[in-house]
Scaffold this active site. Structure first.
Site, mmCIF file in Angstrom:
data_model
loop_
_atom_site.group_PDB
_atom_site.id
_atom_site.type_symbol
_atom_site.label_atom_id
_atom_site.label_comp_id
_atom_site.label_asym_id
_atom_site.label_seq_id
_atom_site.Cartn_x
_atom_site.Cartn_y
_atom_site.Cartn_z
ATOM 1 C CB CYS A 1 12.996 10.379 7.829
ATOM 2 S SG CYS A 1 13.788 9.090 6.902
ATOM 3 C CD GLU B 1 13.784 2.691 9.592
ATOM 4 O OE1 GLU B 1 14.018 3.775 10.183
ATOM 5 O OE2 GLU B 1 14.479 1.676 9.745
ATOM 6 C CD GLU C 1 10.210 13.994 10.518
ATOM 7 O OE1 GLU C 1 9.172 13.352 10.679
ATOM 8 O OE2 GLU C 1 11.232 13.540 9.978
ATOM 9 C CE LYS D 1 -1.788 3.372 2.245
ATOM 10 N NZ LYS D 1 -1.954 4.408 1.318
HETATM 11 N N1 LIG Z 1 10.296 8.973 8.060
HETATM 12 C C1 LIG Z 1 9.845 9.204 6.857
HETATM 13 O O1 LIG Z 1 10.443 8.777 5.878
HETATM 14 C C2 LIG Z 1 8.599 9.946 6.671
HETATM 15 C C3 LIG Z 1 8.042 10.658 7.693
HETATM 16 N N2 LIG Z 1 6.886 11.319 7.486
HETATM 17 C C4 LIG Z 1 6.355 12.088 8.587
HETATM 18 O O2 LIG Z 1 4.970 11.922 8.638
HETATM 19 C C5 LIG Z 1 4.288 13.176 8.531
HETATM 20 C C6 LIG Z 1 2.975 13.042 7.822
HETATM 21 O O3 LIG Z 1 3.157 12.371 6.596
HETATM 22 P P1 LIG Z 1 2.136 11.314 6.103
HETATM 23 O O4 LIG Z 1 2.366 10.971 4.700
HETATM 24 O O5 LIG Z 1 0.764 11.825 6.414
HETATM 25 O O6 LIG Z 1 2.540 10.075 7.023
HETATM 26 P P2 LIG Z 1 1.625 8.890 7.395
HETATM 27 O O7 LIG Z 1 2.241 8.138 8.499
HETATM 28 O O8 LIG Z 1 0.239 9.351 7.554
HETATM 29 O O9 LIG Z 1 1.661 8.016 6.045
HETATM 30 C C7 LIG Z 1 2.567 6.965 5.759
HETATM 31 C C8 LIG Z 1 1.788 5.792 5.141
HETATM 32 O O10 LIG Z 1 0.869 5.254 6.109
HETATM 33 C C9 LIG Z 1 -0.433 5.236 5.552
HETATM 34 N N3 LIG Z 1 -1.443 5.340 6.603
HETATM 35 C C10 LIG Z 1 -2.053 6.453 7.072
HETATM 36 N N4 LIG Z 1 -2.945 6.114 8.037
HETATM 37 C C11 LIG Z 1 -2.906 4.780 8.178
HETATM 38 C C12 LIG Z 1 -3.595 3.834 9.002
HETATM 39 N N5 LIG Z 1 -4.524 4.195 9.877
HETATM 40 N N6 LIG Z 1 -3.288 2.536 8.888
HETATM 41 C C13 LIG Z 1 -2.343 2.134 8.017
HETATM 42 N N7 LIG Z 1 -1.678 2.967 7.182
HETATM 43 C C14 LIG Z 1 -1.946 4.275 7.267
HETATM 44 C C15 LIG Z 1 -0.427 6.405 4.578
HETATM 45 O O11 LIG Z 1 -1.508 6.358 3.694
HETATM 46 P P3 LIG Z 1 -1.974 7.690 2.898
HETATM 47 O O12 LIG Z 1 -1.162 7.710 1.689
HETATM 48 O O13 LIG Z 1 -3.416 7.502 2.605
HETATM 49 O O14 LIG Z 1 -1.733 8.849 3.793
HETATM 50 C C16 LIG Z 1 0.936 6.212 3.937
HETATM 51 O O15 LIG Z 1 0.907 5.170 2.997
HETATM 52 C C17 LIG Z 1 5.302 14.052 7.807
HETATM 53 O O16 LIG Z 1 5.048 15.399 8.001
HETATM 54 C C18 LIG Z 1 6.585 13.554 8.425
HETATM 55 O O17 LIG Z 1 6.775 14.149 9.676
HETATM 56 C C19 LIG Z 1 6.237 11.276 6.288
HETATM 57 C C20 LIG Z 1 6.760 10.618 5.228
HETATM 58 C C21 LIG Z 1 7.997 9.902 5.342
HETATM 59 O O1 LIG Z 2 18.474 10.180 3.050
HETATM 60 C C1 LIG Z 2 18.251 9.147 2.446
HETATM 61 O O2 LIG Z 2 19.019 8.691 1.592
HETATM 62 C C2 LIG Z 2 17.006 8.353 2.726
HETATM 63 C C3 LIG Z 2 15.975 9.153 3.447
HETATM 64 C C4 LIG Z 2 14.732 8.422 3.703
HETATM 65 O O3 LIG Z 2 14.661 7.238 3.609
HETATM 66 C C5 LIG Z 2 13.518 9.152 4.089
HETATM 67 O O4 LIG Z 2 13.564 10.371 4.206
HETATM 68 O O5 LIG Z 2 12.482 8.506 4.261
#
Ligand SMILES: NC(=O)C1=CN([C@@H]2O[C@H](COP(=O)(O)OP(=O)(O)OC[C@H]3O[C@@H](n4cnc5c(N)ncnc54)[C@H](OP(=O)(O)O)[C@@H]3O)[C@@H](O)[C@H]2O)C=CC1
Ligand SMILES: O=C(O)CCC(=O)C(=O)O
Length: 479
Positions: free
Chosen positions: A281, A247, A380, A172
């Site tokens: 991240c 992660e 963050e 997903k």
């Molecule tokens: N560490 C990282 O790499 C990342 C961190 N983030 C952090 O998360 C914040 C918000 O980003 P966001 O994209 O909304 O992150 P989310 O945690 O909401 O989304 C990550 C994934 O989880 C899915 N998801 C959302 N709700 C559920 C649920 N109840 N059960 C299972 N899966 C679910 C999302 O679906 P859907 O696409 O529908 O939202 C998406 O595929 C950012 O501002 C940042 O701080 C975000 C992206 C990457």
């Molecule tokens: O910095 C990278 O190469 C990877 C970063 C990453 O995985 C993320 O932001 O989710």
């Protein structure tokens, strides 16, 4: 023509076009239409993956190797086209989009090799006449839930090891980036995966993702995204006694010491804090700078920031693309307002930018006079915003760097071997960089953090086997 992307369930492309994928650089540009799945489709996909597991987990290693190699070759051959589509749907620059696509190809190549390298141990028992074999087996059906910020690399580094070690998958992707997700699944499907081995269910996290969390038939879930959703994944996984790996975010410090090479320090900070629009991240959102270099560093940062080209991700001159969507832009702007209210000085940027195309453009922002206690230093933001925190010496810098609920990456810019060595040993992060940006990691070595950033075994490289396999210990009495 606008492409329409369907979900893949049990080897069939299914679904109606009910969602649109918009280019964040140009809100008039529709990248594609895609099928947004529901809970029932998620359950069908899980059932298909469960049915496909016995045969795939016992399939010949060369069959798995061939699929992963073919995928790597096709991604490489199409890197410009796939990288461009990625840049168009997520807002990374073309260079970043193509670079991420190449990285995905390298990951498939690496795990193609790993299919042939799985090994076990044969050890003598403490009981005479008994032999002990320690082997690794596939875990079963793996749920893969990915974020929007690395639309092809993160799916690649979860799908490739899952397949290499004999698991079947329900994938997903994030709703914002269906094109990259669909492309990778299409390539693997055509590379010859048997039906049901890899299932794609695009759709809302609250619907499709939640149905995955609620299923008793997923044997493992690997997740990258926010801390809030990560905690839901954890709670549901404990309920079902399944393996899980998270992660999540970071609030990564880049320490700059008096003895740093200023040019290297500024390069590291600009790259780490602002490239990919700060939506990593691993981004360097806290710049922890000692007194003696502080003013020169801030001046040099402002000079470089003023020269950065912010614009349409598809324009070759652009260095910083748009923010991914309206809600992330609002989050960035809210935090910029919070930083000012908290008393930090907005030394550069932070304002919306108008460009020829309607898009989510934000001038990269630099706060000075920030403290580590401020919300902008603890939470963050996930945008092109960084804070300079002034400290008196290395000891204070290390203490500030470690004083965070997160622990993904950290970095230090210094010419002192003593401080670099001490920092590598004492930084409370999963990945530590010396004279390098905190973001941008290799594809063949472990990736992951400590504290609130990560949970479970590491991703990537050979360490991925820890999550995607389970250990079996077999005893044989041979007389
Ligand atoms: N560490 C990282 O790499 C990342 C961190 N983030 C952090 O998360 C914040 C918000 O980003 P966001 O994209 O909304 O992150 P989310 O945690 O909401 O989304 C990550 C994934 O989880 C899915 N998801 C959302 N709700 C559920 C649920 N109840 N059960 C299972 N899966 C679910 C999302 O679906 P859907 O696409 O529908 O939202 C998406 O595929 C950012 O501002 C940042 O701080 C975000 C992206 C990457
Ligand atoms: O910095 C990278 O190469 C990877 C970063 C990453 O995985 C993320 O932001 O989710």
């Amino acid at each position: 023509m606008i492409p329409f992307r369907k979900n893949l369930i049990d080897g069939e492309w299914v679904g109606d076009a009910d969602s649109r994928n918009i280019n964040p650089s140009n809100l008039d540009d529709v990248v594609g239409e895609y099928a947004s799945g529901d809970a029932e489709q998620a359950r069908q996909a899980i059932a298909a993956a469960k049915a496909a597991f016995p045969a795939w987990s016992r399939s010949g290693l060369l069959a798995r190797h061939a699929v992963l190699r073919k995928a790597s070759d096709e991604i490489t051959a199409r890197k410009d086209e796939i990288g461009r589509a990625l840049a168009r749907e997520e807002g990374k620059t073309l260079v970043e989009g193509i670079g991420e696509t190449v990285r995905a190809a390298q990951i498939f190549d690496f795990f193609a090799g790993e299919t042939l390298r799985l090994s076990g141990q044969l050890v003598p028992s403490v009981r005479p006449g008994v032999g002990v074999e320690i082997t690794r087996e596939a875990v079963g059906v793996v749920g893969i839930i990915t974020p929007w910020n690395f639309p092809i690399a993160i799916p690649a580094w979860k799908i490739a090891p899952a397949l290499a070690y004999g698991n079947t998958i329900v994938f997903k992707p994030a709703e914002l980036v269906p094109e990259s997700a669909w492309t990778i699944v299409d390539i693997l499907h055509r590379a010859g995966l048997p039906k049901g081995v890899l299932n794609l269910v695009m759709g809302k996290g609250s619907v499709v993702g939640q149905a995955m969390l609620d299923s008793p038939d997923l044997n493992a879930i690997t997740f990258t995204g926010s801390v809030g959703t990560g905690k839901r994944v954890a709670a549901a996984s404990v309920e079902h006694m399944r393996k899980y790996q998270l992660e999540m975010g970071g609030k990564n410090p880049l320490v700059v010491l008096d003895d740093a090479d200023l040019a290297i320090a500024v390069d590291c900070a600009i790259n780490g804090a602002y490239f990919s629009t700060g939506q990593r991240c691993t981004a360097s959102s806290r710049l922890v700078v000692t007194d003696g270099i502080h003013d020169r560093f801030v001046d040099a940062m402002k000079d470089r920031l003023a020269k950065l080209v912010v614009g349409d991700a598809l324009d070759a001159k652009t260095q910083i693309g748009p923010v991914v969507d309206q809600s992330q832009l609002k989050q960035d702007e809210d935090y910029i307002a919070i930083g000012r209210q908290e008393g930090a000085d907005l030394a550069f940027g932070g304002e919306r930018l108008d460009r020829e195309t309607r898009g989510f453009y934000l001038q990269p922002a630099l706060f000075t006079q920030a403290t580590n206690a401020m919300r902008i230093s603890r939470e963050e933001i996930f945008g092109p915003v960084a804070n300079v925190i002034r400290v008196k010496d290395y000891d204070e810098a290390l203490a500030v760097a470690n004083d965070t609920p997160f622990g993904l990456t950290s970095g230090i810019c210094t010419s002192s071997l003593k401080h670099a060595t001490h920092f590598k040993r004492n930084s409370e992060a999963g990945m530590v960089m010396v004279n390098l940006p905190t973001a941008g990691v290799d594809f063949h070595v472990p990736f992951g953090g400590r504290k609130g950033s990560s949970y479970g075994p590491r991703e990537q490289g050979r360490y991925a086997a820890e999550f995607y396999t389970t250990v079996k210990t077999a005893y044989t009495f041979a007389g």
